[in-house]
Design an enzyme around this catalytic site. Sequence first.
Site, PDB file in Angstrom:
ATOM      1  N   GLN A  28       0.956  -1.225  -0.185  1.00 22.38           N
ATOM      2  CA  GLN A  28      -0.006  -0.084   0.098  1.00 22.38           C
ATOM      3  C   GLN A  28       0.970   1.217  -0.099  1.00 22.38           C
ATOM      4  OE1 GLN A  28      -1.322   0.470   4.684  1.00 22.38           O
ATOM      5  NE2 GLN A  28      -1.710  -1.747   3.588  1.00 22.38           N
TER       6      GLN A  28
ATOM      7  N   GLU B 271       3.555   6.836   9.243  1.00 22.59           N
ATOM      8  CA  GLU B 271       3.736   6.001  10.585  1.00 22.59           C
ATOM      9  C   GLU B 271       5.035   5.570  10.902  1.00 22.59           C
ATOM     10  OE1 GLU B 271       0.259   3.425   8.224  1.00 22.59           O
ATOM     11  OE2 GLU B 271       2.317   2.424   8.344  1.00 22.59           O
TER      12      GLU B 271
ATOM     13  N   HIS C 184       4.635   0.186   0.861  1.00 20.15           N
ATOM     14  CA  HIS C 184       5.089  -0.525   1.808  1.00 20.15           C
ATOM     15  C   HIS C 184       4.137  -1.708   2.212  1.00 20.15           C
ATOM     16  CE1 HIS C 184       2.788   2.183   3.622  1.00 20.15           C
ATOM     17  NE2 HIS C 184       2.467   1.505   4.618  1.00 20.15           N
TER      18      HIS C 184
ATOM     19  N   ARG D  47      -3.825   0.581  -2.618  1.00 22.54           N
ATOM     20  CA  ARG D  47      -3.298  -0.815  -2.550  1.00 22.54           C
ATOM     21  C   ARG D  47      -2.529  -1.040  -3.924  1.00 22.54           C
ATOM     22  NH1 ARG D  47      -8.275  -0.689   0.165  1.00 22.54           N
ATOM     23  NH2 ARG D  47      -7.961  -1.236   2.477  1.00 22.54           N
TER      24      ARG D  47
END
Length: 399
Positions: free
Chosen positions: A104, A141, A265, A284
């Site tokens: 994604q 993230e 990733h 995706r």
Amino acid sequence: MTYTTSSCFLPMENVIQDYVWGSRTAISTLLDIENPGNQHQAEIWMGAHLNGCSKVNDKGAEKLLSDFIEQDKNAILTPQTNAQFAELPYLFKVLAAGEALSVQVHPSKAQAEAGFAKEEAAGIPLNAANRNYKDPNHKPELVYALTPYQAMNGFREFEEIIGLFKQANLTAIKGLVEEFANNLDSAGLKTFFSELLSLQGMDKNNAVRELLEYVEQHKEEPLCSLIIELSLQHPTDIGLFTPLMLNVITLQPGEAMFLYACTPHAYLKGTGLEIMANSDNVLRAGLTPKYMDVNELVACTKFEAIPFDSLRFVPEQKEGGQYYAIPVEDFKFALFENIDALTLHVDSAEILLALDSDVTLTHDTGEVIVFKKGQSVFIPAYVKQYELTSKGRVARAFN
């Protein structure tokens, strides 16, 4: 609002997402969280996202964290955070991957705002299968490994990518490989990546079949063994090519890495902590039966190599803990271990998670809370400071 009207420390009840790739045992084993129905337990969400908002207990009254924050956002979040974000700007998770998640990409802030507005104007329901943007936010993230944690993160060096594909020597995509070899730059990778993901019908089937024949002949090699393992989960998926294009890394417990927006990733297996901007936007690129919008994905991807040696994030030891230098303003992350009466200053709304043993928090007002392994507590900004004591590890999410 102050601690005279509400609690300093608010115990949390968190949503556990039961996505099918989630482990049935990891969260209960690591954090003593029961799973009597033997369900998939993929993610624990700690935060105020509308797709999985935590509840908090405020002096005996249970309420959604989002509702609690709305009572006085300046006091709970700080005026600065309220002015900049108008909400709790991060989402804190425990993620337990029993199987691979989809490859994604998360959009940048500007891309998310534009994409969300476009899909809203088109009247696409938020829960529609073909919806790309669930909110107008980016989703950088940080992942902190609790167990060995295997993932893919960012493109390999271009020469390494072309070397791996030439070594495989697959007839079905020979033309694509040669074109990339002749244009070994960002534009060439963009074309190669998008055309490979766009293969359909017999072209895709032949490419995947040849890949699986090749890796079966070289299954003693770790990369080929990984592709075989992924093929057991997604036997005909074009995403089986992504380990040849992306860095494959296994974090050891206690290691961390950062995942930037616009970077492809995937999490492959393992359990870790994950803190991110408050978003659920996912584009995706494979290893999934879910909707793939290749054009939108490519438009939101940076086709740049990330050196493998730069993937691991090394914390700074300070103020009694390990602090990670997060390159975005939405969130910060720190970890404490074997701490006795450490004074922590509160400059934003925080979430603490006990990883190993009991945690005791004490405030100047005399308010004390003890919470157990696997439990979390929300701490509003108005608390200003508190004392932390624990013989185990304690994770701290803040901004």
